[in-house]
Design an enzyme around this catalytic site. Structure first.
Site, PDB file in Angstrom:
ATOM      1  N   ARG A   1      28.859  38.536  10.651  1.00  0.00           N
ATOM      2  CA  ARG A   1      27.791  39.486  10.377  1.00  0.00           C
ATOM      3  C   ARG A   1      26.976  39.084   9.127  1.00  0.00           C
ATOM      4  O   ARG A   1      25.765  38.940   9.181  1.00  0.00           O
ATOM      5  CB  ARG A   1      28.413  40.862  10.181  1.00  0.00           C
ATOM      6  CG  ARG A   1      27.444  41.982   9.891  1.00  0.00           C
ATOM      7  CD  ARG A   1      28.224  43.208   9.449  1.00  0.00           C
ATOM      8  NE  ARG A   1      29.227  43.605  10.431  1.00  0.00           N
ATOM      9  CZ  ARG A   1      29.157  44.682  11.198  1.00  0.00           C
ATOM     10  NH1 ARG A   1      28.133  45.473  11.090  1.00  0.00           N
ATOM     11  NH2 ARG A   1      30.105  44.968  12.043  1.00  0.00           N
ATOM     12  N   THR A   2      27.682  38.890   8.027  1.00  0.00           N
ATOM     13  CA  THR A   2      26.981  38.599   6.774  1.00  0.00           C
ATOM     14  C   THR A   2      26.363  37.198   6.805  1.00  0.00           C
ATOM     15  O   THR A   2      25.239  36.986   6.357  1.00  0.00           O
ATOM     16  CB  THR A   2      27.947  38.733   5.585  1.00  0.00           C
ATOM     17  OG1 THR A   2      28.528  40.024   5.621  1.00  0.00           O
ATOM     18  CG2 THR A   2      27.215  38.558   4.270  1.00  0.00           C
TER      19      THR A   2
ATOM     20  N   LYS B   1      40.745  20.751   4.087  1.00  0.00           N
ATOM     21  CA  LYS B   1      41.622  19.634   3.751  1.00  0.00           C
ATOM     22  C   LYS B   1      42.010  19.683   2.278  1.00  0.00           C
ATOM     23  O   LYS B   1      42.496  18.699   1.720  1.00  0.00           O
ATOM     24  CB  LYS B   1      40.936  18.311   4.082  1.00  0.00           C
ATOM     25  CG  LYS B   1      40.713  18.135   5.584  1.00  0.00           C
ATOM     26  CD  LYS B   1      39.765  16.988   5.895  1.00  0.00           C
ATOM     27  CE  LYS B   1      39.341  17.015   7.353  1.00  0.00           C
ATOM     28  NZ  LYS B   1      37.952  16.605   7.538  1.00  0.00           N
TER      29      LYS B   1
ATOM     30  N   ARG C   1      30.673  33.398   0.118  1.00  0.00           N
ATOM     31  CA  ARG C   1      31.645  34.431   0.471  1.00  0.00           C
ATOM     32  C   ARG C   1      33.011  33.812   0.218  1.00  0.00           C
ATOM     33  O   ARG C   1      33.284  32.704   0.686  1.00  0.00           O
ATOM     34  CB  ARG C   1      31.494  34.810   1.946  1.00  0.00           C
ATOM     35  CG  ARG C   1      32.711  35.516   2.583  1.00  0.00           C
ATOM     36  CD  ARG C   1      32.976  36.895   2.023  1.00  0.00           C
ATOM     37  NE  ARG C   1      31.932  37.836   2.303  1.00  0.00           N
ATOM     38  CZ  ARG C   1      31.908  38.669   3.347  1.00  0.00           C
ATOM     39  NH1 ARG C   1      32.892  38.657   4.220  1.00  0.00           N
ATOM     40  NH2 ARG C   1      30.920  39.497   3.519  1.00  0.00           N
TER      41      ARG C   1
ATOM     42  N   HIS D   1      29.929  42.999  -3.638  1.00  0.00           N
ATOM     43  CA  HIS D   1      29.145  42.572  -2.484  1.00  0.00           C
ATOM     44  C   HIS D   1      27.746  43.147  -2.699  1.00  0.00           C
ATOM     45  O   HIS D   1      27.341  44.102  -2.032  1.00  0.00           O
ATOM     46  CB  HIS D   1      29.794  43.119  -1.208  1.00  0.00           C
ATOM     47  CG  HIS D   1      29.286  42.502   0.061  1.00  0.00           C
ATOM     48  ND1 HIS D   1      28.234  41.599   0.097  1.00  0.00           N
ATOM     49  CD2 HIS D   1      29.680  42.654   1.341  1.00  0.00           C
ATOM     50  CE1 HIS D   1      28.017  41.238   1.354  1.00  0.00           C
ATOM     51  NE2 HIS D   1      28.881  41.860   2.122  1.00  0.00           N
TER      52      HIS D   1
END
Lengths: 200, 441, 311
Positions: free
Chosen positions: C55-56, C83, C105, C133
């Site tokens: 969504r974001t 990795k 994020r 946020h």
């Protein structure tokens, strides 16, 4: 009116180019020219480029109405997001873009701006117009053409041709935002910040 | 080689000369002369017995990229220390005679400070089964302090047994007081700042609950408990209460808990991440007062070097811990002397005399060629005593530069801080390990 | 305005209003036939997502593309990050690639702050751990302004649910306070942070009592795993005490709206009938997200490094 502006450098007088009655006559003349060159304003809309172009478009529309009785459509075209100099000049507050009733498709669109300088604002306006519709023709009306073009652009309606030095600033003042009407020429040393109504 | 130290102010008091010969202070007084001795002019410098750290992480064996016994010893000498106690959370864990003897030997080979290994309480510091405490005590390292530092001996039965068991060889259990369930995922002090920063809280009660229990266990078993890195005001109260009961409870505070607060976490720079975490200004004040009134016995560094990649990362991913050996004295001067809470004799008490006593490093005998226990630390600066001492310039001010510290790691929280007082010279058994602020090796 | 958007608390009232006003203009682009502006042509926006959030991420991607920026999606899965590459090395890589903005994020609170220390690009926090946020708070404020038809001075907002672990709540409390709204946080005591005295919000344990005079009720997701950690006894009891159902909706004033940042757990914190009612703004919130993120990218990427725009 005070013809000197506060400044830090050398005090040089601000030159008054047009006073209020003279500006009013210029607007009247452009209104007449528009009626002449557009078959009485048929199928024509005025799009003002903010900030002062917005108010000039409204004034022109009201003069056209007075002269011919025609209620010509007006709108606002904010070009900020289309400028090619955002990285140099930084973000500006956006103004709403408003299309006239009936839109601009197949219309003769006359862009209204206060000062024509490099032509970059007008170039940006072309890009913005292309994203909003497909006019039949685009014309340009300005109060002052001060020269120093950087694009092959010319105005169809010019209130006053004013030879200037590149570093000078031409400011069209409108009562709606500046409390007075007129046009002034500000010498180079007295312009600490770019002015909103200036064409760069 | 002999040294004649001229005009040093003993514990910040009277100026005297000291002649160091064959590892012993052989003469003290005014205007001493000696044709053979090297002369060190110490006017304006303060002489303290060599500092003793009960809580150092040397990272060898296992993480020699972060610190070695050698690099940690250099940092210690520069900090004014003549003896340090190495925590057992190495790889492998120092939970057997073999590992503690290895650390002892590495310390002897470097020879800048006496390195006394601490043994793990439980096998692998896993908190399940007692390690061979007696074997470590009987080994060449003669371990007397046992700790699972980094982890809490959380099981109350195990803690009780450890406290009881070490009585047989006059040992002490140094507890990392952290109730593990109350600190799952914990990142910093639980409070206003953690709530704002969205970092999981490490509540004061998680430390205090263990200290309360352990103080009671120390009373019940009549054994010696040492509480590591006390960080909260509540902990100070609990320890004060235990001492009033007459139980054998001692405690240490770290320099960073005397100066820094959880406000530092606003930067999200994990150089300020440490366990137990930096607390509030009220806690800092209570810790200073507790150290001044003797509730907290000693200052210990919890010197915890970490490789760059373990700090140059997200806060939650970073390892907890800070460098401390080279800055400890300066922080104590700033927080305790400049505030009038302690004088220099009080600093000697808390950074040398008492830690040496708790660690069993203050025996009178000199270490012979055949080994024997580490001894001769934290003793008075007096005739016939071992020549373990440090000379401090109290007027100096210096700016901490992580890159110029002797530690292999750079995780000092004091980068760029201007601090008071500098160690000018350190002597271990009459040998200069530091002169003019530089390691002699 | 600050050079980066890391916390809603960094925004002055003037900054916040500028973003919301700009977003209103950006919203009109979504209604046009040509949904694209040339504004950020030649600029590179990197979406650096260490947590899955379609969504974001999509919202930022659409926003950047509508402004003609080049968008690189750098997701942790299947990249060098999985990795074991450190955040610092990833930052240095993005720096070398010439990223102009990095939208990050991350599960670790403060990761965006760390990123600013390792690269020159503008950093936009798209959700960091349980910290903040900020663009969610901005789109929430935008949605409230649109629905209430006025600025938020004096507006009463209840935020209900897992405040303790909510980055949405932290950002909203700060931004709504900046914009003049009154915030009440409603949750069981276990799901409220410690030492909240300095938060510009009231706290209540009683949802019914809080609903009587609200303009906005914002429901937060409550993860079922909180139950196993004993933050509350059962989903049923949580839902009974703190869920928004039809009965509670009726307690709210008629014009009051219901918000949810998503993803919703129907039947837990919000009943299906409430989520689907005309009072709910959940779909608008998603749409407004694009406009607000366009505004944020535009304003941050067209100011010089000292944080000065000419607007």
């Amino acid at each position: 009116m005070d013809t000197r502006v506060p400044e830090t450098g050398v005090q040089r007088p601000v030159r008054k180019i047009l006073d209020a009655p003279a500006l009013s006559r210029v607007i009247d003349r452009i209104a007449h020219q528009i009626l002449e060159k557009t078959d009485g304003g048929t199928n024509t809309v005025l799009l003002g480029i903010p900030t002062r172009g917005t108010f000039l478009a409204r004034r022109l529309a009201s003069r056209i109405k007075a002269f011919s009785g025609l209620a010509i459509g007006t709108g606002v075209l904010d070009i900020t997001l289309y400028r090619d100099d955002l990285r140099m000049r930084g973000a500006r507050a956006l103004e709403p873009t408003e299309m006239p009733d009936g839109g601009i498709d197949n219309k003769r669109v006359i862009l209204i701006d206060d000062v024509l300088f490099s032509g970059r604002s007008v170039r940006a306006a072309f890009d913005a117009l292309a994203d909003l519709g497909r006019p039949r023709a685009v014309q340009l009306a300005v109060i002052v053409d001060r020269g120093h073009r950087e694009f092959p652009i010319r105005a169809d309606y010019v209130g006053k041709n004013l030879p200037t030095a590149r570093a000078e600033t031409v400011k069209v003042q409108l009562a709606e935002v500046d409390d007075v009407d007129g046009v002034i020429l500000v010498p180079a040393e007295s312009t600490p910040t770019p002015l909103d109504g200036e064409s760069v | 080689m002999s040294w004649l130290i001229k005009n040093a102010s003993i514990l910040g008091g009277e100026q005297q000369d000291m002649l160091l010969r064959d590892g012993v202070i052989t003469e003290m007084g005014k205007d001493l002369q000696d044709g053979e001795a090297e002369i060190l002019e110490a006017a304006g410098l303060i002489a303290l017995p060599g500092l003793v750290d009960l809580h150092t992480h040397l990272r060898e064996p296992g993480r020699e990229d972060a610190e070695t016994v050698r690099s940690g010893s250099r940092a210690a000498a520069l900090g004014g220390y003549t003896a340090i106690c190495a925590m057992p959370n190495t790889n492998p864990i120092a939970d057997t005679a073999g590992v503690v003897e290895q650390v002892l030997r590495l310390g002897q080979e470097t020879g800048l400070v006496d390195v006394q290994p601490i043994g793990a309480v439980t096998i692998g510091q896993r908190g399940e089964h007692l390690a061979e405490l007696g074997t470590m005590a009987d080994s060449a390292a003669q371990v007397r302090i046992f700790s699972d530092d980094g982890h809490c001996v959380a099981d109350p039965v195990l803690m009780r047994r450890a406290l009881e068991y070490v009585r047989a060889f006059d040992g002490v259990v140094a507890q990392h007081a952290e109730e593990p369930r109350l600190t799952e995922g914990a990142q910093m002090n639980e409070g206003e700042v953690s709530s704002q920063l969205g970092l999981a809280g490490w509540p004061a009660v998680a430390e205090e609950a263990i200290i309360a229990r352990d103080v009671l266990l120390a009373g019940h078993t009549q054994s010696r408990l040492h509480v590591c890195h006390v960080s909260t005001a509540g902990s100070v109260e609990l320890i004060r209460w235990g001492k009033q009961k007459g139980w054998q409870v001692t405690a240490e505070v770290c320099p960073h808990h005397l100066l820094l607060t959880d406000e530092q976490a606003h930067s999200y720079d994990p150089v300020f991440k440490v366990n137990p975490p930096l607390r509030t200004a009220a806690d800092v004040q209570a810790l200073r007062e507790g150290l001044a009134d003797g509730t907290i016995d000693v200052v210990a560094t919890d010197h915890a070097p970490h490789a760059a990649q373990d700090k140059e990362c997200e806060w939650a991913q970073a390892r907890p811990g800070m460098l401390g050996l080279e800055t400890a004295l300066s922080i104590v001067v700033q927080t305790m002397i400049e505030t009038g809470l302690l004088d220099w004799a009080g600093v000697a008490e808390r950074m040398s005399i008492t830690p040496a006593r708790i660690g069993g490093l203050n025996g009178p005998q000199r270490r012979g060629a055949a080994g024997g226990p580490i001894a001769g630390h934290g003793r008075p600066l007096a005739l016939g005593e071992p020549a373990n001492l440090t000379l401090i310039d109290p007027a100096a001010r210096w700016t901490v530069e992580a890159a110029s510290l002797a530690s292999l790691s750079r995780n000092t929280p004091y980068q760029g801080f201007e601090l008071p007082a500098r160690v000018s010279a350190t002597f271990l058994r009459g040998n200069a390990t530091v002169l003019d602020g530089k390691v002699q090796l | 305005m600050n050079r980066h958007l890391l916390s809603a608390g960094d925004l002055s009232r003037e900054d916040a209003l500028k973003i919301l006003d700009t977003a209103e203009q950006m919203a009109t682009v979504g209604d046009r036939e040509v949904k694209k502006l040339p504004t950020l042509r030649g600029r590179t926006v990197v979406n650096l997502f260490y947590e899955d959030s379609t969504r974001t991420r999509t919202s930022f991607e659409v926003a950047a593309k509508r402004l003609s920026a080049d968008v690189i999606n750098f997701s942790a899965k299947g990249s060098s990050v999985s990795k074991g590459e450190s955040l610092k090395d990833t930052a240095l890589t993005l720096h070398a690639m010439g990223a102009d903005a990095v939208v990050i994020r991350h599960a670790a609170s403060g990761a965006p702050h760390r990123l600013t220390q390792w690269l020159d690009a503008v950093v936009v926090n798209a959700g960091d751990g349980t910290h903040e946020h900020p663009t969610q708070a901005l789109l929430d404020a935008f949605t409230m302004r649109q629905r209430l038809g006025r600025d938020l001075d004096g507006a009463k907002v209840a935020i209900v649910g897992d405040i303790l672990h909510s980055r949405v709540a932290r950002s909203n409390v700060q931004l709504l306070h900046t914009l003049g709204a009154h915030v009440t946080l409603v949750a069981p005591p276990t799901l409220l942070p410690r030492d909240m005295q300095t938060w510009p919000a009231q706290v209540s344990y009683d949802l019914d009592a809080a609903l009587g005079d609200v303009d906005v009720c914002m429901m937060l997701r409550v993860q079922a795993e909180r139950m196993t950690a004993s933050y509350f006894p059962t989903v049923r009891e949580y839902s009974r005490r703190y869920g928004l159902d039809g009965r509670r909706l009726a307690l709210m004033p008629k014009e009051a709206i219901v918000m949810h940042p998503g993803p919703m757990v129907r039947g837990m914190e919000i009943a299906g009938e409430v989520a689907d009612s005309s009072r709910a703004t959940i779909v608008e919130q998603v749409r407004n997200g694009v406009s607000v993120r366009m505004a944020v990218l535009y304003l941050l990427l067209t100011q010089d490094s000292t944080g000065q725009g000419t607007a």
